[in-house]
Design an enzyme around this catalytic site. Structure first.
Site, PDB file in Angstrom:
ATOM      1  N   GLN A 572       0.821  -1.209   0.000  1.00  0.00           N
ATOM      2  CA  GLN A 572       0.000   0.000   0.000  1.00  0.00           C
ATOM      3  C   GLN A 572       0.860   1.266   0.000  1.00  0.00           C
ATOM      4  O   GLN A 572       0.508   2.266  -0.606  1.00  0.00           O
ATOM      5  CB  GLN A 572      -0.905   0.014   1.237  1.00  0.00           C
ATOM      6  CG  GLN A 572      -1.946  -1.087   1.256  1.00  0.00           C
ATOM      7  CD  GLN A 572      -2.714  -1.104   2.561  1.00  0.00           C
ATOM      8  OE1 GLN A 572      -2.893  -0.060   3.192  1.00  0.00           O
ATOM      9  NE2 GLN A 572      -3.160  -2.273   2.985  1.00  0.00           N
ATOM     10  N   CYS A 573       1.988   1.211   0.694  1.00  0.00           N
ATOM     11  CA  CYS A 573       2.881   2.370   0.747  1.00  0.00           C
ATOM     12  C   CYS A 573       3.856   2.335  -0.418  1.00  0.00           C
ATOM     13  O   CYS A 573       4.168   1.261  -0.960  1.00  0.00           O
ATOM     14  CB  CYS A 573       3.661   2.387   2.065  1.00  0.00           C
ATOM     15  SG  CYS A 573       2.606   2.477   3.524  1.00  0.00           S
ATOM     16  N   THR A 574       4.341   3.496  -0.798  1.00  0.00           N
ATOM     17  CA  THR A 574       5.344   3.567  -1.853  1.00  0.00           C
ATOM     18  C   THR A 574       6.700   3.306  -1.218  1.00  0.00           C
ATOM     19  O   THR A 574       7.360   4.217  -0.719  1.00  0.00           O
ATOM     20  CB  THR A 574       5.316   4.950  -2.528  1.00  0.00           C
ATOM     21  OG1 THR A 574       3.992   5.219  -2.974  1.00  0.00           O
ATOM     22  CG2 THR A 574       6.260   4.985  -3.716  1.00  0.00           C
ATOM     23  N   VAL A 575       7.094   2.047  -1.208  1.00  0.00           N
ATOM     24  CA  VAL A 575       8.349   1.654  -0.573  1.00  0.00           C
ATOM     25  C   VAL A 575       9.462   1.722  -1.607  1.00  0.00           C
ATOM     26  O   VAL A 575       9.517   0.907  -2.538  1.00  0.00           O
ATOM     27  CB  VAL A 575       8.250   0.240   0.032  1.00  0.00           C
ATOM     28  CG1 VAL A 575       9.576  -0.155   0.674  1.00  0.00           C
ATOM     29  CG2 VAL A 575       7.122   0.183   1.047  1.00  0.00           C
TER      30      VAL A 575
END
Length: 710
Positions: A572-575
């Site tokens: 979900q996060c922009t890693v």
């Protein structure tokens, strides 16, 4: 006060200088925009007027109009309007050096002598009689420190030295020298001379008084008409000095002209001064001096000695003024921000077009890691008009990677990113014209209910308006499907579009090619004719026949769908690796600058590194690639080319035509029906064909083949 027959040496009050702040601003502008490192002498003009106050001398003043205009066309001389009684114009020369060391190393005595030689030559050629203002010619040397807004300067007012010096016989207020009738006539004639637009700024003139006490004022060239028997003759000049016992500096070269050209040994002079715009004979002076023509003056090749460097508090040192404290902080910020860009044009990049950078309007879709970095890079390149669109709020995890946010933006649930980013940009650079838009981008694969349709369609229309009102669109969102609608709208309006996308340790930066309606003529035809009439203009090639470049979706074989549902936290996060976003953002902005400076703009052909196609690799900014793909694990970067696809779900002719035909209903169908775009563009049929395709394997073994058994 000197009395008649005193026999003292005639002493002169030095000229005093005054420089208006506007002069330094104009000089700074010329230095940055026109002169660059050229330190050639610059012709300028100074202004002075007769003394108009019994306790204050007038100065020789430099104004903004003392310098040439910023335009590269026309004369290098400053444009001076003649006939202003308060601005007697005199010519000057400016030597503005590039470094402080050069300023101190100037041959000051040599420069002074060179200007004195010009005055000497003007005297003997007769120019000083025709244009007497050249007698007050001046010199200015300077160094402009444009980083600190500090200006070092030194004036010189060259004066030819009489040797031996002139002897003062008499000096008294004019009101005591003239009779009452003569004084009335002289005052009237002087006022008329000063009020005429043809003579108001002529600083040297002749005053003759007849036996009937009537005065006449004439130009210097009319001297013979004044030398009649029984007439009093005075050599008059506008005296900027207020002192009751000393004439002003302009008299020095006037006396040199008189004794050298007319061989007069006794000279009566009038130091003309005013009060409230009218002749004031109680303030003006009349004097008489004895002059001995120095040896060698009749030999025109021998230039007399000269003096004239202005003193600074009694010492022979330059002056310095710092305008930083007096300037508006916003104006200072603008000057400082523009400095690096304008310095580029001096040597490294003379063709840099700052006007287009200053005026272009950029829309950034996404105000996250990429959006923050791109906004700052745009400002560094001089872009002033920036709009950021995002509907997210600043989270506690954002400030470390998203450079426009601080902890304060995260409190109380977090501010909207777009508005917080605008505040930050304005703190960094107050002159930026930034706007924040809080809005979600409608996306395919994210169906909306009937109750939400009206709001979603309104967002679509608003996004369409924003794209239409900006020149450049950056796609910086963190999902694939959120880029689809902007990509379609940009292809429809032929906008410069740049995408930047991040993986964990890789990135993509690319420019979208022009849309299928790739000329203004086609766009106008579409609005005035039926869709079928312009189908021929829907093409995969540019107007010059070359294959047009693709967009972000051209290499996809599936339509964009929901990529956010049923994802783990890391998905979900922009890693990404922290260094990735600054690299990709900088390349995205550099790519834009390359497009803006390319002669073909959005239609420019793609170039790749080490290309031997002989394209535009010799442009000042280097090659203009289509795609830049980078990998941090290998510290590698590649330039690639991808042409447009006739099955692209965002920019192909089929999709653009359908959007133009159905408008918002087409967008709504694409949002609500995941397979609609694939069906429309033929991707569904393409996948069906690929799945049904079978390979026939050759099971026979050639007898001649050797088999090795292991």
């Amino acid at each position: 006060m000197a009395k008649e027959g005193s026999g003292s040496i005639l002493q002169f009050a030095p000229f005093q200088s005054s420089v208006d702040e506007g002069f330094w601003h104009r000089l700074s502008s010329l230095k940055l925009n026109k002169f660059g490192i050229d330190d050639s002498p610059i012709p300028i003009s100074g202004f002075y007027a007769p003394c108009s106050h019994p306790q204050v001398s007038n100065h020789l003043t430099l104004l903004a109009e003392s310098l040439p205009s910023d335009s590269n066309e026309g004369s290098a001389m400053p444009a001076i309007i003649r006939g202003n009684r308060n601005r007697c114009s005199v010519p000057g020369i400016l030597y503005n050096t590039n470094t402080m060391e050069s300023f101190h190393a100037l041959d000051k005595q040599g420069l002074l002598k060179a200007e004195a030689k010009k005055i000497w030559e003007d005297i003997h050629s007769g120019k000083a009689v025709e244009d007497c203002a050249v007698l007050s010619r001046f010199l200015l040397i300077s160094f402009a420190d444009l980083k600190k807004w500090s200006f070092h300067y030194w004036f010189a007012f060259p004066a030819l030295a009489l040797d031996p010096s002139a002897t003062l016989v008499d000096l008294r207020p004019a009101s005591q020298w003239f009779t009452l009738e003569e004084a009335e006539s002289v005052s009237a004639e002087c006022n008329e001379w000063r009020n005429s637009s043809e003579t108001a700024d002529v600083p040297f003139f002749l005053v003759s008084i007849g036996s009937d006490s009537r005065a006449t004022i004439r130009h210097l060239k009319d001297l013979e008409a004044c030398q009649l028997d029984g007439q009093k003759l005075l050599f008059a000049f506008y005296d900027p000095c207020h002192l009751p016992i000393n004439p002003g500096w302009p008299l020095r070269n006037f006396l040199a002209l008189i004794c050298s050209r007319w061989n007069l040994k006794t000279v009566r002079f009038l130091c003309y001064r005013e009060n409230r715009g009218f002749a004031d004979l109680s303030l003006s002076l009349v004097g008489e001096a004895l002059i001995t023509v120095p040896q060698g003056w009749r030999e025109h090749q021998s230039v007399p000695n000269a003096v004239g460097w202005e003193l600074n508090k009694g010492r022979k040192i330059p002056r310095c003024i710092n305008l930083a404290k007096s300037m508006d902080p916003t104006r200072l910020a603008i000057s400082a921000a523009d400095l690096n860009l304008k310095l580029m044009r001096w040597r490294a990049l003379p063709s840099l077009n700052l006007d287009i950078l200053f005026s272009i309007k950029c829309l950034l879709l996404g105000a996250g890691t990429l959006g923050c970095q791109v906004a700052r890079m745009l400002m560094a390149w001089g872009v002033r008009k920036i709009t950021l669109l995002d509907n997210g709020r600043v989270a506690m995890s954002n400030p470390l990677r998203q450079s426009l946010y601080t902890l304060d933006d995260c409190l109380n649930g977090g501010d909207f990113k777009s508005t917080a980013a605008v505040r930050s940009l304005q703190r960094i650079f107050p002159a930026v014209e930034a706007e924040g838009v809080v809005m979600a981008i409608p996306m395919p694969g994210h169906p909306v209910s009937s109750q939400e349709e009206k709001s979603v369609l309104e967002d679509c229309r608003r996004l369409n308006y924003l794209i239409d009102s900006h020149d450049v669109i950056f796609l910086l969102t963190d999902t694939r499907e959120s880029r689809w609608l902007p990509a379609l709208l940009c292809a429809n309006t032929n906008k410069i579009t740049i995408t930047s996308a991040l993986g964990f340790d890789s990135f993509l930066v690319m420019r979208h090619g022009p849309g299928p309606f790739n000329s203004t003529r086609c766009l106008k035809a579409e609005t005035s004719n039926s869709l079928s009439a312009v189908m021929d203009s829907l093409t995969l090639t540019n107007t010059d026949g070359r294959h047009r470049l693709g967009c972000y979706f051209c290499n996809d074989v599936v339509a964009p769908t929901d990529s956010t549902s049923n994802r783990t936290l890391d998905q979900q996060c922009t890693v990404t690796r922290p260094g990735l976003a600054p690299i990709a953002s900088a390349l995205a902005v550099e790519l834009l600058v390359g497009i803006l400076h390319h002669p073909h703009g959005i239609f420019a052909e793609a170039e790749i590194a080490n290309s031997h196609s002989g394209g535009n690799s010799e442009l000042p900014l280097g090659i203009l690639p289509h795609q830049i793909r980078g990998s941090l694990p290998h510290f590698q970067q590649m330039t690639l080319v991808g042409h447009s696809s006739n099955s692209c779900t965002a920019c192909c002719s089929t999709v653009v035509s359908e959007y133009r035909k159905r408008g918002m209903q087409f967008i709504l169908q694409a949002i609500n029906h995941p397979t609609y775009l694939e069906d429309l563009t033929g991707l569904t049929e393409l996948m069906r064909s690929a799945n049904s395709f079978q390979l026939d394997w050759d099971d026979e073994i050639d007898a001649d083949d050797e088999c090795i058994e292991l």
